[in-house]
Design a protein around this motif. Structure first.
Motif, PDB file in Angstrom:
ATOM      1  N   THR A   1      17.147  -0.164   1.980  1.00 13.18           N
ATOM      2  CA  THR A   1      18.219   0.713   1.514  1.00 13.18           C
ATOM      3  C   THR A   1      19.559   0.081   1.895  1.00 13.18           C
ATOM      4  OG1 THR A   1      18.216   1.949   3.589  1.00 13.18           O
ATOM      5  CG2 THR A   1      16.783   2.783   1.812  1.00 13.18           C
ATOM      6  N   PRO A   2      20.675   0.583   1.340  1.00 10.12           N
ATOM      7  CA  PRO A   2      21.983   0.046   1.732  1.00 10.12           C
ATOM      8  C   PRO A   2      22.263   0.161   3.228  1.00 10.12           C
ATOM      9  CG  PRO A   2      22.197   1.295  -0.294  1.00 10.12           C
ATOM     10  CD  PRO A   2      20.787   1.538   0.222  1.00 10.12           C
ATOM     11  N   ASP A   3      21.704   1.189   3.887  1.00 13.11           N
ATOM     12  CA  ASP A   3      21.923   1.335   5.333  1.00 13.11           C
ATOM     13  C   ASP A   3      20.842   0.614   6.152  1.00 13.11           C
ATOM     14  OD1 ASP A   3      19.824   3.094   4.885  1.00 13.11           O
ATOM     15  OD2 ASP A   3      20.723   4.755   6.001  1.00 13.11           O
ATOM     16  N   LEU A   4      20.117  -0.292   5.513  1.00 10.03           N
ATOM     17  CA  LEU A   4      19.173  -1.219   6.149  1.00 10.03           C
ATOM     18  C   LEU A   4      17.920  -0.566   6.732  1.00 10.03           C
ATOM     19  CD1 LEU A   4      21.626  -3.783   7.763  1.00 10.03           C
ATOM     20  CD2 LEU A   4      20.720  -3.689   5.438  1.00 10.03           C
ATOM     21  N   GLN A   5      17.442   0.474   6.083  1.00 13.25           N
ATOM     22  CA  GLN A   5      16.094   0.948   6.363  1.00 13.25           C
ATOM     23  C   GLN A   5      15.153   0.058   5.551  1.00 13.25           C
ATOM     24  OE1 GLN A   5      15.439   5.308   6.513  1.00 13.25           O
ATOM     25  NE2 GLN A   5      17.546   5.395   5.793  1.00 13.25           N
ATOM     26  N   VAL A   6      14.027  -0.271   6.127  1.00 12.29           N
ATOM     27  CA  VAL A   6      13.102  -1.225   5.510  1.00 12.29           C
ATOM     28  C   VAL A   6      11.744  -0.564   5.311  1.00 12.29           C
ATOM     29  CG1 VAL A   6      11.884  -3.427   5.877  1.00 12.29           C
ATOM     30  CG2 VAL A   6      14.295  -3.213   6.510  1.00 12.29           C
ATOM     31  N   LEU A   7      11.166  -0.795   4.140  1.00 14.31           N
ATOM     32  CA  LEU A   7       9.829  -0.295   3.836  1.00 14.31           C
ATOM     33  C   LEU A   7       8.795  -1.295   4.337  1.00 14.31           C
ATOM     34  CD1 LEU A   7       7.916   1.722   2.385  1.00 14.31           C
ATOM     35  CD2 LEU A   7       8.189   0.286   0.326  1.00 14.31           C
ATOM     36  N   LEU A   8       7.861  -0.801   5.158  1.00 13.57           N
ATOM     37  CA  LEU A   8       6.734  -1.617   5.615  1.00 13.57           C
ATOM     38  C   LEU A   8       5.434  -0.997   5.133  1.00 13.57           C
ATOM     39  CD1 LEU A   8       7.563  -2.659   9.296  1.00 13.57           C
ATOM     40  CD2 LEU A   8       7.898  -3.953   7.175  1.00 13.57           C
ATOM     41  N   LEU A   9       4.455  -1.861   4.893  1.00 12.73           N
ATOM     42  CA  LEU A   9       3.142  -1.459   4.400  1.00 12.73           C
ATOM     43  C   LEU A   9       2.072  -1.960   5.361  1.00 12.73           C
ATOM     44  CD1 LEU A   9       3.778  -2.733   0.763  1.00 12.73           C
ATOM     45  CD2 LEU A   9       4.174  -0.419   1.634  1.00 12.73           C
ATOM     46  N   GLU A  10       1.068  -1.122   5.609  1.00 12.04           N
ATOM     47  CA  GLU A  10      -0.041  -1.526   6.487  1.00 12.04           C
ATOM     48  C   GLU A  10      -1.165  -2.103   5.625  1.00 12.04           C
ATOM     49  OE1 GLU A  10      -2.739   0.207  10.151  1.00 12.04           O
ATOM     50  OE2 GLU A  10      -2.073   1.597   8.582  1.00 12.04           O
ATOM     51  N   ARG A  11      -1.600  -3.305   5.937  1.00 12.23           N
ATOM     52  CA  ARG A  11      -2.632  -3.992   5.164  1.00 12.23           C
ATOM     53  C   ARG A  11      -3.962  -3.250   5.251  1.00 12.23           C
ATOM     54  NH1 ARG A  11      -1.586  -9.567   3.720  1.00 12.23           N
ATOM     55  NH2 ARG A  11      -3.798  -9.592   3.224  1.00 12.23           N
ATOM     56  N   ALA A  12      -4.639  -3.125   4.125  1.00 15.98           N
ATOM     57  CA  ALA A  12      -5.960  -2.486   4.106  1.00 15.98           C
ATOM     58  C   ALA A  12      -7.016  -3.394   4.715  1.00 15.98           C
ATOM     59  CB  ALA A  12      -6.347  -2.118   2.673  1.00 15.98           C
ATOM     60  N   ASP A  13      -6.871  -4.710   4.529  1.00 15.51           N
ATOM     61  CA  ASP A  13      -7.878  -5.635   5.054  1.00 15.51           C
ATOM     62  C   ASP A  13      -7.640  -6.002   6.515  1.00 15.51           C
ATOM     63  OD1 ASP A  13      -5.654  -7.251   4.699  1.00 15.51           O
ATOM     64  OD2 ASP A  13      -6.679  -8.784   3.519  1.00 15.51           O
ATOM     65  N   ARG A  14      -6.539  -5.559   7.081  1.00 10.37           N
ATOM     66  CA  ARG A  14      -6.226  -5.787   8.489  1.00 10.37           C
ATOM     67  C   ARG A  14      -5.447  -4.600   9.032  1.00 10.37           C
ATOM     68  NH1 ARG A  14      -9.430  -9.474  10.628  1.00 10.37           N
ATOM     69  NH2 ARG A  14      -9.013 -11.575   9.972  1.00 10.37           N
ATOM     70  N   PRO A  15      -6.112  -3.455   9.279  1.00  5.48           N
ATOM     71  CA  PRO A  15      -5.394  -2.301   9.825  1.00  5.48           C
ATOM     72  C   PRO A  15      -4.593  -2.692  11.068  1.00  5.48           C
ATOM     73  CG  PRO A  15      -7.603  -1.682   9.194  1.00  5.48           C
ATOM     74  CD  PRO A  15      -7.531  -3.194   9.087  1.00  5.48           C
ATOM     75  N   GLY A  16      -3.388  -2.167  11.143  1.00  2.94           N
ATOM     76  CA  GLY A  16      -2.503  -2.503  12.252  1.00  2.94           C
ATOM     77  C   GLY A  16      -1.555  -3.646  11.924  1.00  2.94           C
ATOM     78  N   PHE A  17      -1.779  -4.343  10.824  1.00  3.16           N
ATOM     79  CA  PHE A  17      -0.902  -5.429  10.388  1.00  3.16           C
ATOM     80  C   PHE A  17       0.086  -4.846   9.376  1.00  3.16           C
ATOM     81  CE2 PHE A  17      -3.144  -9.705  11.223  1.00  3.16           C
ATOM     82  CZ  PHE A  17      -3.663  -9.260  12.423  1.00  3.16           C
ATOM     83  N   TRP A  18       1.350  -4.796   9.750  1.00  2.00           N
ATOM     84  CA  TRP A  18       2.410  -4.240   8.906  1.00  2.00           C
ATOM     85  C   TRP A  18       3.233  -5.364   8.312  1.00  2.00           C
ATOM     86  CZ3 TRP A  18       3.086   0.927   7.851  1.00  2.00           C
ATOM     87  CH2 TRP A  18       2.259   1.796   8.579  1.00  2.00           C
ATOM     88  N   GLN A  19       3.653  -5.183   7.054  1.00  2.00           N
ATOM     89  CA  GLN A  19       4.371  -6.249   6.370  1.00  2.00           C
ATOM     90  C   GLN A  19       5.228  -5.695   5.242  1.00  2.00           C
ATOM     91  OE1 GLN A  19       0.780  -8.250   4.739  1.00  2.00           O
ATOM     92  NE2 GLN A  19       1.672  -7.790   2.738  1.00  2.00           N
TER      93      GLN A  19
END
Length: 152
Positions: free
Chosen positions: A15-33
């Motif tokens: 977002t313009p105020d620098l919030q970032v969307l992260l996704l948790e991998r299905a093949d590696r739970p706990g790995f966010w990207q």
């Protein structure tokens, strides 16, 4: 089986105020990207790959927002657990970085085979959460790379 092309994109959705969307991998739970993905064809334009991967992984239509090519490329060693997806002997990937500015945090429609859950975080927390050092670095660079974005 066709092999993945060892050239990919990383798209930091923010977002313009620098919030970032992260996704948790299905093949590696706990790995966010952030959103990542390989070219479908060697002649696929990088911006096209970025837009396609964003749509596939989040349901967000990049053309409705501000997609920016950061003109930054890194090369890294492919994690051993994912090398089977590439042709025998391929151990390195070239990654191109993009930013996608959205006006406000959106609720993504996750591809269930790829991701388990999502979260919006301030950029500093998002960088800490990324499992990949290069993804964390891309998020850290966000503040000085951001172009004005008044996405609808």
């Amino acid at each position: 089986m066709s092999y993945k092309i060892p050239e990919s994109v990383l798209v930091v959705i923010h977002t313009p105020d620098l919030q970032v969307l992260l996704l948790e991998r299905a093949d590696r739970p706990g790995f966010w990207q952030s959103v990542t993905g390989s070219l479908d064809a060697v002649d696929e334009p990088l911006a096209g790959t970025a837009a396609r991967e964003v749509a596939e992984e989040t349901g967000i239509v990049a053309s409705e927002h501000v997609l920016t090519d950061w003109h930054h490329t890194i090369e890294y060693e492919i994690y051993p657990q994912w090398r089977h997806r590439y042709a025998p002997g391929v151990t390195r990937n070239t990654e191109h970085w993009f930013g996608l500015c959205v006006a406000r945090p959106l609720e993504p429609k996750l591809a269930p085979r790829e991701h388990l859950q999502w979260q919006w975080l301030p950029w500093e927390q998002a960088a800490e959460r990324c499992f990949s050092r290069s993804n964390a670095e891309a998020v850290r660079q966000l503040a000085w790379r951001v172009a004005p974005c008044g996405a609808a």
